[in-house]
Design an enzyme around this catalytic site. Structure first.
Site, PDB file in Angstrom:
ATOM      1  N   ARG A 158       0.798  -1.219   0.000  1.00 16.84           N
ATOM      2  CA  ARG A 158       0.000   0.000   0.000  1.00 16.84           C
ATOM      3  C   ARG A 158       0.837   1.278   0.000  1.00 16.84           C
ATOM      4  O   ARG A 158       0.311   2.366  -0.181  1.00 16.84           O
ATOM      5  CB  ARG A 158      -0.948   0.005   1.193  1.00 16.84           C
ATOM      6  CG  ARG A 158      -0.271   0.060   2.562  1.00 16.84           C
ATOM      7  CD  ARG A 158      -1.315  -0.168   3.646  1.00 16.84           C
ATOM      8  NE  ARG A 158      -0.779  -0.132   4.999  1.00 16.84           N
ATOM      9  CZ  ARG A 158      -1.505  -0.361   6.080  1.00 16.84           C
ATOM     10  NH1 ARG A 158      -2.785  -0.660   5.965  1.00 16.84           N
ATOM     11  NH2 ARG A 158      -0.961  -0.322   7.273  1.00 16.84           N
ATOM     12  N   GLU A 159       2.139   1.130   0.193  1.00 16.06           N
ATOM     13  CA  GLU A 159       3.010   2.306   0.268  1.00 16.06           C
ATOM     14  C   GLU A 159       3.387   2.744  -1.146  1.00 16.06           C
ATOM     15  O   GLU A 159       4.547   2.685  -1.563  1.00 16.06           O
ATOM     16  CB  GLU A 159       4.225   1.977   1.145  1.00 16.06           C
ATOM     17  CG  GLU A 159       3.800   1.651   2.573  1.00 16.06           C
ATOM     18  CD  GLU A 159       4.905   1.046   3.438  1.00 16.06           C
ATOM     19  OE1 GLU A 159       6.057   0.972   3.002  1.00 16.06           O
ATOM     20  OE2 GLU A 159       4.588   0.633   4.577  1.00 16.06           O
TER      21      GLU A 159
ATOM     22  N   ARG B 237      -1.452  -4.373   2.874  1.00 17.44           N
ATOM     23  CA  ARG B 237      -0.028  -4.247   3.211  1.00 17.44           C
ATOM     24  C   ARG B 237       0.761  -5.545   2.958  1.00 17.44           C
ATOM     25  O   ARG B 237       1.933  -5.520   2.579  1.00 17.44           O
ATOM     26  CB  ARG B 237       0.052  -3.881   4.701  1.00 17.44           C
ATOM     27  CG  ARG B 237       1.397  -4.028   5.388  1.00 17.44           C
ATOM     28  CD  ARG B 237       1.201  -3.775   6.879  1.00 17.44           C
ATOM     29  NE  ARG B 237       2.326  -4.177   7.697  1.00 17.44           N
ATOM     30  CZ  ARG B 237       3.190  -3.324   8.261  1.00 17.44           C
ATOM     31  NH1 ARG B 237       3.080  -2.041   8.045  1.00 17.44           N
ATOM     32  NH2 ARG B 237       4.153  -3.762   9.021  1.00 17.44           N
TER      33      ARG B 237
ATOM     34  N   ASN C 156       7.822  -7.895   5.754  1.00 16.49           N
ATOM     35  CA  ASN C 156       8.919  -7.272   6.501  1.00 16.49           C
ATOM     36  C   ASN C 156       8.949  -7.721   7.960  1.00 16.49           C
ATOM     37  O   ASN C 156       9.509  -7.062   8.820  1.00 16.49           O
ATOM     38  CB  ASN C 156       8.859  -5.743   6.418  1.00 16.49           C
ATOM     39  CG  ASN C 156      10.197  -5.099   6.782  1.00 16.49           C
ATOM     40  OD1 ASN C 156      11.258  -5.673   6.510  1.00 16.49           O
ATOM     41  ND2 ASN C 156      10.154  -3.930   7.414  1.00 16.49           N
ATOM     42  N   ARG C 157       8.336  -8.855   8.244  1.00 11.67           N
ATOM     43  CA  ARG C 157       8.505  -9.520   9.537  1.00 11.67           C
ATOM     44  C   ARG C 157       8.855 -10.991   9.312  1.00 11.67           C
ATOM     45  O   ARG C 157       8.887 -11.767  10.245  1.00 11.67           O
ATOM     46  CB  ARG C 157       7.211  -9.441  10.367  1.00 11.67           C
ATOM     47  CG  ARG C 157       6.773  -8.029  10.733  1.00 11.67           C
ATOM     48  CD  ARG C 157       7.710  -7.365  11.732  1.00 11.67           C
ATOM     49  NE  ARG C 157       7.212  -6.056  12.145  1.00 11.67           N
ATOM     50  CZ  ARG C 157       7.392  -4.923  11.460  1.00 11.67           C
ATOM     51  NH1 ARG C 157       8.097  -4.926  10.323  1.00 11.67           N
ATOM     52  NH2 ARG C 157       6.908  -3.783  11.899  1.00 11.67           N
TER      53      ARG C 157
ATOM     54  N   SER D 293       7.321   3.770   3.370  1.00 10.21           N
ATOM     55  CA  SER D 293       6.800   5.100   3.684  1.00 10.21           C
ATOM     56  C   SER D 293       5.914   4.931   4.932  1.00 10.21           C
ATOM     57  O   SER D 293       5.552   3.800   5.265  1.00 10.21           O
ATOM     58  CB  SER D 293       5.990   5.643   2.514  1.00 10.21           C
ATOM     59  OG  SER D 293       4.765   4.960   2.391  1.00 10.21           O
ATOM     60  N   TYR D 294       5.515   5.907   5.644  1.00  4.76           N
ATOM     61  CA  TYR D 294       5.584   7.306   5.406  1.00  4.76           C
ATOM     62  C   TYR D 294       5.941   8.047   6.693  1.00  4.76           C
ATOM     63  O   TYR D 294       5.170   8.839   7.183  1.00  4.76           O
ATOM     64  CB  TYR D 294       4.204   7.804   4.917  1.00  4.76           C
ATOM     65  CG  TYR D 294       3.087   7.675   5.975  1.00  4.76           C
ATOM     66  CD1 TYR D 294       2.623   8.815   6.680  1.00  4.76           C
ATOM     67  CD2 TYR D 294       2.538   6.444   6.303  1.00  4.76           C
ATOM     68  CE1 TYR D 294       1.630   8.699   7.657  1.00  4.76           C
ATOM     69  CE2 TYR D 294       1.562   6.338   7.277  1.00  4.76           C
ATOM     70  CZ  TYR D 294       1.118   7.460   7.942  1.00  4.76           C
ATOM     71  OH  TYR D 294       0.153   7.329   8.913  1.00  4.76           O
TER      72      TYR D 294
ATOM     73  N   TYR E  16      10.535   1.330  17.108  1.00  4.04           N
ATOM     74  CA  TYR E  16      10.193   0.372  18.168  1.00  4.04           C
ATOM     75  C   TYR E  16      10.871  -0.940  17.804  1.00  4.04           C
ATOM     76  O   TYR E  16      11.404  -1.097  16.706  1.00  4.04           O
ATOM     77  CB  TYR E  16       8.677   0.162  18.267  1.00  4.04           C
ATOM     78  CG  TYR E  16       7.995  -0.122  16.945  1.00  4.04           C
ATOM     79  CD1 TYR E  16       7.997  -1.389  16.380  1.00  4.04           C
ATOM     80  CD2 TYR E  16       7.355   0.899  16.243  1.00  4.04           C
ATOM     81  CE1 TYR E  16       7.379  -1.634  15.172  1.00  4.04           C
ATOM     82  CE2 TYR E  16       6.733   0.667  15.038  1.00  4.04           C
ATOM     83  CZ  TYR E  16       6.744  -0.612  14.503  1.00  4.04           C
ATOM     84  OH  TYR E  16       6.133  -0.835  13.298  1.00  4.04           O
TER      85      TYR E  16
END
Lengths: 96, 307
Positions: free
Chosen positions: B69-70, B125, B142-143, B195-196, B246
């Protein structure tokens, strides 16, 4: 096609660690379907929450009753999506 | 624009994949397209290779759009790939880099998710893989990397946006990159673009201790965000992922760093929080333009600091 009519994105600024913990708890409540665009990190840093229309009232009450400040970042997500779609269509039609 | 392609507009995956071929046609001695694998829904995973020759040169890896979605990231990727091709032979920095090194660029890292953002859910995402025993679809790519996999900042719930997947590299989109980078063996930098939040981040995300190269990475990030800000005044923060955002386990750059890629960075592009993932297309070129000097800083540093 999934529509996002009435969904809002709330910008929430946690003042302290307790707020952050409360927001993390909110993320765990699957039934509210809150989509964290930006996660709460440290006090003072904003978190952005996309909240479906059906959960708006509950989430706002939760924030207000816990004294967590927020503002409305996007009033209606679908309006922005429609705008985006229109721009893409227009761009495709343009002769270069 | 070049020919019929408008860099200031968002594009579908078909338009982007067609444009990759155009770029290769326009720069046949510099750019080639390679396929490193297939997505869960069998879409090809394409990587642009920028190379002026030599075998197994040291290389820089760039990727955009692992979170589908970025959109500003894929759009920035297109502009940047074009810029690399156009500036070779013109700009002394990119010329020096490509005279010694190769650049690999994956513009649509999560093609299934990206196609889904155009057809069904603009705000998707994750990948689109099915999860056994759950009605919820997709894994946060990305995990899904083998770096502190499954820990904090990721979720074991398939319905969560940060679901880490059943095991490391379970997503074909991730496995393809892992196999490519390890198989190449000479990748010196990985830059993964998101992003963002306007940040430039480096390892670690999965643990609090500073990376052994913390000082150097921090200095480089400081210079890069300063040069970025010089273009339009856009303010970026920088630092390790764990300190700046985080704790986030299983991320691309931590995996890269743990596998010997010293210069591992992740960008969080615009905006300031007015539009989130719905950044108007009028901001594509300003975003890409300001990102370019920062990317050049990192790539040039990699060239000048061989290891």
């Amino acid at each position: 096609e999934e529509l996002f009519v009435g969904h809002q994105v709330l910008r929430v600024t946690a003042d302290n660690e307790e707020h952050i913990a409360l927001l993390q708890g909110l993320a765990e409540q699957a039934e509210l379907q809150v989509d964290f665009w930006r996660h709460p990190t440290s006090p003072g840093n904003p978190a952005d929450l996309r909240v479906p229309f059906s959960s708006l009232q509950a989430v706002k009450i939760f924030l207000e009753s816990n004294g967590i400040p927020y503002s409305i970042m996007i009033q209606d997500v679908q309006e922005l999506l429609d705008e985006e779609k229109k721009t893409m269509l227009k761009s495709r039609r343009m002769e270069r | 624009s070049t020919g019929t392609f408008d860099f200031a507009s968002y594009h579908t995956i078909d338009e982007i994949y067609n444009w990759l071929d155009t770029l290769v046609e326009n720069h046949p001695h510099l750019v080639s397209k390679i396929q490193i694998g297939q997505s869960y829904e069998n879409r090809p995973l394409y990587v642009l290779k920028f190379s002026t020759g030599g075998s197994n040169r040291s290389a820089i890896w760039l990727d955009t759009g692992i979170h589908s979605r970025e959109w500003i990231t894929q759009a920035t990727g297109i502009w940047t790939a074009n810029k690399i091709a156009e500036e070779y032979g013109q700009d002394p920095s990119i010329t020096a880099i490509l005279d010694s090194m190769d650049i690999f660029f994956e513009i649509v890292t999560n093609p299934d998710g990206f196609a889904f953002t155009h057809s069904s859910n603009r705000l998707w995402r994750k990948t689109r893989s099915l999860n056994a025993g759950s009605s919820c679809v997709g894994v946060d790519a990305n995990r899904n990397w083998d770096a502190g996999f499954g820990g904090s900042g990721s979720s074991s719930n398939p319905c969560s946006e940060t679901y880490h997947g059943p095991y490391p590299n379970s997503e074909s989109e991730v496995k393809a990159i892992v196999d490519f980078i390890l198989g190449h063996g000479n990748v010196k930098s990985v830059i993964s673009i998101h992003s963002y939040s306007q940040m430039l981040l480096f390892p670690y995300g999965y643990k609090t201790e500073p990376a052994p190269d913390y000082q150097e990475l921090n200095e480089l990030a400081k210079k890069a965000v300063s040069d970025l800000a010089a273009v339009y005044g856009t303010k970026y923060t920088y630092g390790s992922i764990v300190d700046t955002i985080y704790q986030a386990d299983g991320t691309t750059v931590d995996w890269a760093y743990d596998n010997g890629v010293k210069y591992s960075f992740t960008f969080e592009l615009r905006d300031t929080g007015r539009y989130g993932f719905l950044l108007p297309s009028s901001q594509i070129i300003p975003t890409a333009t300001e990102t370019w000097p920062a990317l050049l800083d990192i790539m040039l540093h990699v060239l000048e600091h061989p290891y």
